[in-house]
Motif scaffolding. Sequence first.
Motif, PDB file in Angstrom:
ATOM      1  N   ARG A 399      32.531  34.906  39.006  1.00 58.09           N
ATOM      2  CA  ARG A 399      33.995  34.911  38.833  1.00 58.09           C
ATOM      3  C   ARG A 399      34.314  35.991  37.640  1.00 58.09           C
ATOM      4  NH1 ARG A 399      38.159  31.424  39.906  1.00 58.09           N
ATOM      5  NH2 ARG A 399      36.514  29.827  40.435  1.00 58.09           N
ATOM      6  N   ASP A 400      33.383  35.966  36.445  1.00 58.02           N
ATOM      7  CA  ASP A 400      33.761  37.117  35.431  1.00 58.02           C
ATOM      8  C   ASP A 400      33.496  38.588  36.186  1.00 58.02           C
ATOM      9  OD1 ASP A 400      33.939  38.274  33.353  1.00 58.02           O
ATOM     10  OD2 ASP A 400      31.921  38.057  32.627  1.00 58.02           O
ATOM     11  N   PHE A 401      32.463  38.443  37.160  1.00 57.63           N
ATOM     12  CA  PHE A 401      32.049  39.696  37.594  1.00 57.63           C
ATOM     13  C   PHE A 401      33.293  40.361  38.597  1.00 57.63           C
ATOM     14  CE2 PHE A 401      30.773  41.406  41.978  1.00 57.63           C
ATOM     15  CZ  PHE A 401      30.206  42.563  41.688  1.00 57.63           C
ATOM     16  N   LEU A 402      33.866  39.431  39.297  1.00 55.88           N
ATOM     17  CA  LEU A 402      34.871  39.889  40.127  1.00 55.88           C
ATOM     18  C   LEU A 402      36.072  40.482  39.367  1.00 55.88           C
ATOM     19  CD1 LEU A 402      35.041  37.044  43.081  1.00 55.88           C
ATOM     20  CD2 LEU A 402      34.264  39.467  43.339  1.00 55.88           C
ATOM     21  N   ARG A 403      36.122  39.276  38.014  1.00 57.04           N
ATOM     22  CA  ARG A 403      37.538  39.862  37.446  1.00 57.04           C
ATOM     23  C   ARG A 403      37.160  41.235  37.156  1.00 57.04           C
ATOM     24  NH1 ARG A 403      37.893  40.095  32.036  1.00 57.04           N
ATOM     25  NH2 ARG A 403      35.974  38.936  31.596  1.00 57.04           N
ATOM     26  N   ARG A 404      36.000  41.632  36.408  1.00 51.48           N
ATOM     27  CA  ARG A 404      35.594  42.986  35.883  1.00 51.48           C
ATOM     28  C   ARG A 404      36.033  44.326  37.311  1.00 51.48           C
ATOM     29  NH1 ARG A 404      30.509  42.851  32.002  1.00 51.48           N
ATOM     30  NH2 ARG A 404      31.070  40.895  30.969  1.00 51.48           N
ATOM     31  N   LEU A 405      35.377  43.464  38.255  1.00 44.89           N
ATOM     32  CA  LEU A 405      35.269  44.501  39.375  1.00 44.89           C
ATOM     33  C   LEU A 405      36.843  44.997  39.725  1.00 44.89           C
ATOM     34  CD1 LEU A 405      33.653  45.783  41.567  1.00 44.89           C
ATOM     35  CD2 LEU A 405      33.886  43.807  42.877  1.00 44.89           C
ATOM     36  N   GLU A 406      37.685  43.938  39.937  1.00 47.12           N
ATOM     37  CA  GLU A 406      39.081  44.072  40.360  1.00 47.12           C
ATOM     38  C   GLU A 406      39.993  44.944  39.280  1.00 47.12           C
ATOM     39  OE1 GLU A 406      40.611  40.188  40.955  1.00 47.12           O
ATOM     40  OE2 GLU A 406      39.331  40.056  42.894  1.00 47.12           O
ATOM     41  N   ASN A 420      25.395  48.449  40.129  1.00 52.48           N
ATOM     42  CA  ASN A 420      24.513  47.974  38.831  1.00 52.48           C
ATOM     43  C   ASN A 420      24.298  46.581  38.793  1.00 52.48           C
ATOM     44  OD1 ASN A 420      24.902  50.593  37.702  1.00 52.48           O
ATOM     45  ND2 ASN A 420      26.865  50.215  36.802  1.00 52.48           N
ATOM     46  N   GLU A 421      25.337  45.808  38.935  1.00 51.01           N
ATOM     47  CA  GLU A 421      25.098  44.401  39.188  1.00 51.01           C
ATOM     48  C   GLU A 421      24.335  43.883  40.187  1.00 51.01           C
ATOM     49  OE1 GLU A 421      25.610  40.458  37.896  1.00 51.01           O
ATOM     50  OE2 GLU A 421      25.975  42.183  36.735  1.00 51.01           O
ATOM     51  N   LEU A 422      24.145  44.512  41.239  1.00 51.44           N
ATOM     52  CA  LEU A 422      23.297  44.267  42.530  1.00 51.44           C
ATOM     53  C   LEU A 422      21.829  44.503  42.072  1.00 51.44           C
ATOM     54  CD1 LEU A 422      22.916  43.157  45.164  1.00 51.44           C
ATOM     55  CD2 LEU A 422      23.261  45.701  46.271  1.00 51.44           C
ATOM     56  N   VAL A 423      21.627  45.704  41.451  1.00 53.43           N
ATOM     57  CA  VAL A 423      20.371  45.824  40.974  1.00 53.43           C
ATOM     58  C   VAL A 423      19.719  44.940  39.959  1.00 53.43           C
ATOM     59  CG1 VAL A 423      18.734  47.703  39.710  1.00 53.43           C
ATOM     60  CG2 VAL A 423      20.673  48.311  41.250  1.00 53.43           C
ATOM     61  N   ARG A 424      20.787  44.547  39.095  1.00 48.61           N
ATOM     62  CA  ARG A 424      20.284  43.561  38.055  1.00 48.61           C
ATOM     63  C   ARG A 424      19.845  42.146  38.768  1.00 48.61           C
ATOM     64  NH1 ARG A 424      22.411  39.590  34.585  1.00 48.61           N
ATOM     65  NH2 ARG A 424      24.345  39.348  35.724  1.00 48.61           N
ATOM     66  N   CYS A 485      28.943  42.352  46.991  1.00 48.31           N
ATOM     67  CA  CYS A 485      29.396  41.185  46.497  1.00 48.31           C
ATOM     68  C   CYS A 485      28.819  39.906  47.242  1.00 48.31           C
ATOM     69  CB  CYS A 485      30.974  41.209  46.531  1.00 48.31           C
ATOM     70  SG  CYS A 485      31.898  42.337  45.775  1.00 48.31           S
ATOM     71  N   ALA A 486      28.633  40.077  48.306  1.00 49.83           N
ATOM     72  CA  ALA A 486      28.061  38.646  49.201  1.00 49.83           C
ATOM     73  C   ALA A 486      26.589  38.504  48.605  1.00 49.83           C
ATOM     74  CB  ALA A 486      28.056  38.962  50.692  1.00 49.83           C
ATOM     75  N   GLN A 487      25.873  39.460  48.259  1.00 44.37           N
ATOM     76  CA  GLN A 487      24.591  39.415  47.968  1.00 44.37           C
ATOM     77  C   GLN A 487      24.685  38.699  46.425  1.00 44.37           C
ATOM     78  OE1 GLN A 487      21.543  42.187  48.901  1.00 44.37           O
ATOM     79  NE2 GLN A 487      23.159  43.137  49.932  1.00 44.37           N
ATOM     80  N   ILE A 488      25.291  39.367  45.462  1.00 44.75           N
ATOM     81  CA  ILE A 488      25.837  38.991  44.239  1.00 44.75           C
ATOM     82  C   ILE A 488      26.163  37.555  44.050  1.00 44.75           C
ATOM     83  CG2 ILE A 488      26.937  39.665  41.924  1.00 44.75           C
ATOM     84  CD1 ILE A 488      27.053  42.473  42.907  1.00 44.75           C
ATOM     85  N   ARG A 489      26.858  37.125  44.837  1.00 46.25           N
ATOM     86  CA  ARG A 489      27.558  35.747  45.055  1.00 46.25           C
ATOM     87  C   ARG A 489      26.317  34.990  45.236  1.00 46.25           C
ATOM     88  NH1 ARG A 489      32.520  33.148  48.281  1.00 46.25           N
ATOM     89  NH2 ARG A 489      32.255  31.289  47.650  1.00 46.25           N
ATOM     90  N   TRP A 490      25.469  35.230  46.337  1.00 46.16           N
ATOM     91  CA  TRP A 490      24.294  34.328  46.554  1.00 46.16           C
ATOM     92  C   TRP A 490      23.346  34.227  45.444  1.00 46.16           C
ATOM     93  CZ3 TRP A 490      19.268  34.827  46.725  1.00 46.16           C
ATOM     94  CH2 TRP A 490      18.371  33.900  47.703  1.00 46.16           C
ATOM     95  N   ALA A 491      22.957  35.563  44.667  1.00 47.06           N
ATOM     96  CA  ALA A 491      22.327  35.287  43.495  1.00 47.06           C
ATOM     97  C   ALA A 491      22.787  34.253  42.618  1.00 47.06           C
ATOM     98  CB  ALA A 491      22.003  37.046  43.058  1.00 47.06           C
TER      99      ALA A 491
END
Length: 494
Positions: A399-406, A420-424, A485-491
């Motif tokens: 949720r914090d990631f989505l808030r920053r992304l939006e 960046n977040e996906l690589v992490r 975002c789908a992959q980051i959410r799964w992670a």
Amino acid sequence: MTGQSEDLRGVSKKTAAAFDKFYKLLACAALIFVTAPLLYTFMSPIAGEYTLPITAVVAPAMFVAGYTVQALFGAVTKVERTPYSHAYEKLDRYFIPSKAALPLTLCVLAAYAVSSLFSHAMASGAFGLYDRASALPLFAGLLTGLFTAAGVVTWFYPYGYIVSLRSSFVYLVMLLADFVLNRVFGQSQSFLAVCFVLFLICSLVVTNQNHIISIISSSGTGIVTPRVRYYNLISVGLICLFVTLTVPIVLSIMVGATVLGRMLLLFSLRSTVGQSDEEMYMDASEQASKFSTLLFGQFDDVSPSLAKLLFFIFMLILLGTIILLIVMRRRNIIRSIINFLDALFANLMEFFANLFDFNKMSTERFVLSDYRDIETKADKAAIREYTGRQYQRPPRSYRDFLRRLEAIADPREKLVFAYNELVRCWGEKNVKIKSSDTPAEIERKVSAVTSDSHAERITRAFEYVKYAELDLPETESTMLVSLMCAQIRWAYEN
């Protein structure tokens, strides 16, 4: 994606031969433009008024004849030429005398035939004089053999070897030597100037194309597509056009400044020394004619009428510069002019891109990003921004990631932030990512672990917006961000 890449490679290989022939033609033309002025200088005292036809027609025809004979001989005997290695330090062996034995023999026979025909023509009185000890037949045969043999030898060499940074230095020394010879023997520099401009254009096109193809080919991941070649060719063409258009302006400034200096010097001498007795008895028209001759009639290879025109252009440029400086004191328009030129060039390149359909989204759109990726690999500080080490405050949750992304308005920055977040997240998913890894290396590591991560597509998009600094279509960018975002959410959920 793999199928599209294979199709793209197939199209690139089919068109590569045609492009190689075109650039080989430009390289051979550059070689002729270098040797032609030297031939013109040495032939001028002998051939007289026939110098220009011999230099401009006969010599290139002999070169083409030698090249054609070797090409036919190579096609019949299946002679394979050594491919170009694109290495600057490596000196490959391209010419093999045994593979050109028959064409070189024909060159010697042609030289002997031309020498004999020239000798018989002189003996029959075709040239109006005959000298038994004349060296002209030998000179004609020697030139025939040299130019035809040069065509035979050039057939073996790739265009990147004929015209390169090394060879260009030798060519410029030859042109400078011819300039000095013309000054010593009092010959005109007009032919040398024309050949130099044509050589500069040909060598610039060949060298630039060879450089970018060498860089993309050495990366191992880039594909030299027709679109890349066309776009690069048009870019160099615009530069050559700009240089060609600025030559008259530079010539006007040089001639105009010289005329203005002579004018000030004459007025200064008149006011201090005075007029001679001869000038005192001249009428106004005679003095004006002498004054015009002193100002505009003292240039080599520039007629008085042309000098007057160039001086008029120079005065217009000088007046425009003065007005511009006056306006600049009142308004800060330097930045406006620079921005206008940048926007003009950008719009011009966009026009050519739309005209030739360069900006069409396809599998070719990420070709140049591999080149940028290889260049930036040495800059470790810039690479680490997406590896996680410099990621000072990672999101606490999805949720914090989505808030920053939006909160990010720029679509390019939004895609880079998601990457960046996906690589992490990839680094926490059994993928060993180093701080020095480039996006292409990260892609290979991720693809080796999982096949459903869309790593290749995402990486190409990241390189496209990050290093090529270009914009993706809104639908394409939104879809890629959704995949990440789908992959980051799964992670985060796992």
